[in-house]
Enzyme design. Structure first.
Site, short mmCIF file in Angstrom:
data_model
loop_
_atom_site.label_atom_id
_atom_site.label_comp_id
_atom_site.label_asym_id
_atom_site.label_seq_id
_atom_site.Cartn_x
_atom_site.Cartn_y
_atom_site.Cartn_z
CB SER A 209 12.75 -12.40 49.51
OG SER A 209 11.91 -11.17 49.45
CG ASN A 210 8.20 -11.64 46.68
OD1 ASN A 210 8.56 -10.54 46.21
ND2 ASN A 210 7.69 -11.50 47.88
#
Ligand code: CTP
Length: 400
Positions: A209-210
């Site tokens: 993810s980020n």
């Protein structure tokens, strides 16, 4: 927009009252005529002398002044172009919601024909209490405008929502949402916003993810709701659980593929679409159905490209649909943003650079440059995401 406007500022009992010195100063600097009404409790936090000096007008605290002259709540209500109640305590909000008028401030509120703007400030549990939430909802149903309290450290030491909006943001709100007639164009417009990250699963317990928190997209959603737009929010999995003042359609998604499906489904018929989400560009080619065990020294993950949602929306864009994208860059910022604007067939791109302190993921502030499809570029200072949302909305309104 505030020049020569008559602003009636009602101050109630909250520690945030100290911010009113700056608020009054800013209003006067913008050319507004300011009169201040204080409740008894407000005077325990800031003196009338401070506010009369800054507003250049006597401060009103009761129905009669020291010389026995009547302070007419009716005249005050008629004088005002806008009545701003900041900070608005839970107690005053409750009185306003139920028509109680046991002091000059609440009696004037009932007499005011102008727009009324309420900027709550209180501790987080008071702000979350169902009775407060219902009272705020009632004020909204009377047509009053609410500037939601913000998140941060509170006087009690607790951390959460309850801080009064910053004076600069209140000025921005008055400028843009009370006295800006251009914004009327947004009433009834159908808006689609994506926000937050996506999560690309590797196996049942892990994902890629980020750092996106969705705050920028949520601020846009709230501001557009305030302006009467109908908002659909496609929300990636964030740690934040946003609360919105007003009715909003939220579609929760996990992966880039889910966000793609939701966005394509929702896009048709939307007047304005804003892709603020940080979508994964690559996703694992295969998701292991069991937890991957720690075996070899290295592990290789084969990733494949996700679909570019924004580019696909750009291809399907119908006449009259306005499409806004974001570009988060670390180098060659402007060049990259302009290339994305063109390639994805956008009307406007919001560029933020990770190089700018206080901008981008996780912060409550952002620093953006807006570039439209005619090449017009506007650079803005670092400001709260709420204020940035209003700048973006202004640029959108110019294109409507
Ligand atoms: N975007 C999208 N779908 C993707 C990737 C990005 O819709 N699969 C959107 C984002 O929501 C944003 C814009 O495209 O509005 C730009 O995203 P960004 O990550 O800055 O650019 P990319 O096109 O992914 O290019 P790069 O990562 O090479 O900079």
């Amino acid at each position: 927009m505030l020049a020569d406007k008559n602003i009636l500022l009602g101050i109630t009992g909250s520690i945030a009252a100290y911010k009113c010195a700056i608020l009054v100063r800013l209003l006067v600097k913008q050319g507004a005529n300011v009169k201040v009404i204080m409740t008894a409790a407000a005077q325990q936090f800031i003196t009338p002398l401070t506010l009369s000096t800054l507003s250049k007008n006597p401060v009103l605290t009761s129905y009669a002044d020291d010389n026995g002259n009547w302070n007419s709540h009716v005249d005050l209500g008629l004088w005002a172009d806008a009545m701003l109640i900041a900070p608005a305590s839970a107690n005053t909000i409750a009185k306003m919601a139920h028509g109680q008028s046991d002091n000059l401030l609440t009696a004037t509120y009932l007499s005011a024909r102008c727009p009324v703007i309420v900027s709550p400030a209180m501790d987080l549990d008071m702000y979350q209490h169902p009775s407060t939430l219902n009272n705020i909802e009632r004020l909204r149903s009377y047509g009053n405008l609410i500037i939601p309290a913000t998140y941060g450290e509170l006087a009690s030491g607790l951390v959460g929502e309850g801080r009064m909006a910053e004076p600069e943001d209140i000025i921005h709100f008055l400028d843009n949402q009370v006295f800006n007639t251009k914004h009327e164009k947004l009433a009834g417009k159908k808006v689609l916003i994506s926000a937050g990250p996506t999560q690309e699963p590797i196996d049942p317990v892990r994902y890629i993810s980020n750092h996106s928190t969705g705050k920028m997209g949520f601020a846009l959603a709230q501001q557009l709701l305030n302006l009467g737009a109908t908002v659909t929010l496609i929300k990636g999995p964030t740690s934040q659980n946003p609360t919105f003042n007003g009715s909003i359609n939220i579609i929760e998604v996990g992966t880039a593929a889910e966000m793609y499906t939701a966005a394509i489904q929702e896009f048709a018929g939307k007047d304005i679409t804003i892709m603020a989400a940080a979508v994964a560009d690559y996703t694992p080619a295969e998701v292991a159905d069991k937890k991957i065990k720690k075996e070899g020294q290295d592990i290789e993950l084969h990733m494949v490209k996700t679909q570019d949602i924004l580019a696909e929306l750009g291809r399907n864009k119908a006449k009259g649909q306005l499409l806004v994208g974001f570009a988060l860059e670390t180098n060659d910022e402007e060049k990259n943003a302009k290339a994305k604007l063109k390639k994805k067939n956008l009307d406007l791109i919001v560029l933020n650079s990770l190089g700018d302190e206080g901008a981008g993921f996780g912060h409550n502030t952002n620093k953006v440059t807006l570039i439209d499809n005619k090449g017009t570029k506007k650079q803005f200072e670092l400001k709260s995401k709420t204020a940035v949302a209003i700048d973006i909305i202004n640029a959108i309104v110019e294109q409507l």
